[in-house]
Scaffold this motif. Structure first.
Motif, short mmCIF file in Angstrom:
data_model
loop_
_atom_site.label_atom_id
_atom_site.label_comp_id
_atom_site.label_asym_id
_atom_site.label_seq_id
_atom_site.Cartn_x
_atom_site.Cartn_y
_atom_site.Cartn_z
N PRO A 42 150.63 27.79 50.39
CA PRO A 42 151.27 29.06 50.00
C PRO A 42 152.55 29.30 50.81
O PRO A 42 153.52 29.86 50.28
CB PRO A 42 150.21 30.11 50.33
N GLY A 43 152.57 28.84 52.04
CA GLY A 43 153.75 29.01 52.90
C GLY A 43 154.96 28.21 52.44
O GLY A 43 156.07 28.45 52.89
N THR A 44 154.74 27.26 51.56
CA THR A 44 155.84 26.50 50.96
C THR A 44 156.18 27.05 49.58
O THR A 44 157.35 27.26 49.26
CB THR A 44 155.47 25.00 50.84
N LEU A 45 155.15 27.30 48.76
CA LEU A 45 155.40 27.72 47.38
C LEU A 45 156.01 29.11 47.28
O LEU A 45 156.99 29.31 46.55
CB LEU A 45 154.12 27.66 46.55
N TYR A 46 155.44 30.09 47.98
CA TYR A 46 155.91 31.46 47.79
C TYR A 46 157.37 31.64 48.21
O TYR A 46 158.13 32.31 47.49
CB TYR A 46 154.98 32.46 48.47
N PRO A 47 157.84 31.03 49.30
CA PRO A 47 159.27 31.13 49.60
C PRO A 47 160.15 30.51 48.50
O PRO A 47 161.25 30.99 48.23
CB PRO A 47 159.42 30.39 50.92
N ILE A 48 159.66 29.45 47.85
CA ILE A 48 160.42 28.85 46.75
C ILE A 48 160.51 29.84 45.59
O ILE A 48 161.59 30.03 45.01
CB ILE A 48 159.78 27.52 46.29
N LEU A 49 159.39 30.46 45.24
CA LEU A 49 159.41 31.46 44.16
C LEU A 49 160.37 32.61 44.50
O LEU A 49 161.16 33.03 43.64
CB LEU A 49 158.00 32.01 43.91
N HIS A 50 160.31 33.09 45.73
CA HIS A 50 161.18 34.20 46.14
C HIS A 50 162.65 33.78 46.11
O HIS A 50 163.51 34.55 45.67
CB HIS A 50 160.79 34.69 47.53
N GLU A 51 162.93 32.57 46.56
CA GLU A 51 164.30 32.06 46.54
C GLU A 51 164.81 31.94 45.11
O GLU A 51 165.95 32.32 44.81
CB GLU A 51 164.35 30.69 47.22
N MET A 52 163.98 31.42 44.23
CA MET A 52 164.39 31.27 42.83
C MET A 52 164.62 32.64 42.18
O MET A 52 165.52 32.77 41.35
CB MET A 52 163.35 30.45 42.06
N GLU A 53 163.86 33.62 42.60
CA GLU A 53 164.08 34.97 42.09
C GLU A 53 165.40 35.52 42.65
O GLU A 53 166.21 36.08 41.90
CB GLU A 53 162.91 35.89 42.46
N ARG A 54 165.64 35.36 43.93
CA ARG A 54 166.91 35.81 44.54
C ARG A 54 168.11 35.13 43.88
O ARG A 54 169.16 35.73 43.71
CB ARG A 54 166.94 35.51 46.04
N ASP A 55 167.94 33.86 43.50
CA ASP A 55 169.02 33.11 42.88
C ASP A 55 169.20 33.46 41.40
O ASP A 55 170.09 32.92 40.74
CB ASP A 55 168.77 31.60 43.01
N GLY A 56 168.34 34.32 40.87
CA GLY A 56 168.47 34.76 39.49
C GLY A 56 167.86 33.84 38.46
O GLY A 56 168.10 33.99 37.26
N LEU A 57 167.03 32.87 38.90
CA LEU A 57 166.39 31.94 37.97
C LEU A 57 165.06 32.47 37.45
O LEU A 57 164.61 32.09 36.37
CB LEU A 57 166.18 30.58 38.65
#
Length: 99
Positions: A42-57
């Protein structure tokens, strides 16, 4: 470490693909990725999801499931465009690497 960096790009494409088909959430995505041979915490996946949301994807919304709040994600228009670009790049790479 190098292998991890490379495969995290593949993970992002998996996320875009599945989020384009319907709403996804972290725990489900972890199981789906595991099915494809990726083991993420989860410590790897959730930051990726949050980053992709911040990037507008991706865009998220919160829903209540069995009395618990769950954050679900879908691709945005920009995310869908990026997925199409990635698909074309994957086709080109696939044909080159496996010729």
């Amino acid at each position: 470490m190098l292998e991890r960096k490379l495969f995290l790009s593949f993970v992002r494409i998996h996320i875009l693909y599945h989020a384009s088909k319907g709403e996804i959430y972290g725990a489900w995505m972890m199981r789906e990725l595991e099915r494809h041979g990726y083991s993420l915490s989860p410590g790897t996946l959730y930051p990726i999801l949050h980053e992709m949301e911040r990037d507008g994807l991706l865009q998220s919304r919160k829903i209540v499931v069995s009395g618990k709040v769950r954050k679900v994600y879908r691709t945005t228009e920009d995310g869908s465009k990026m997925l199409e670009i990635a698909k074309n790049k994957i086709k080109e790479l696939f044909s080159e690497v496996l010729e």
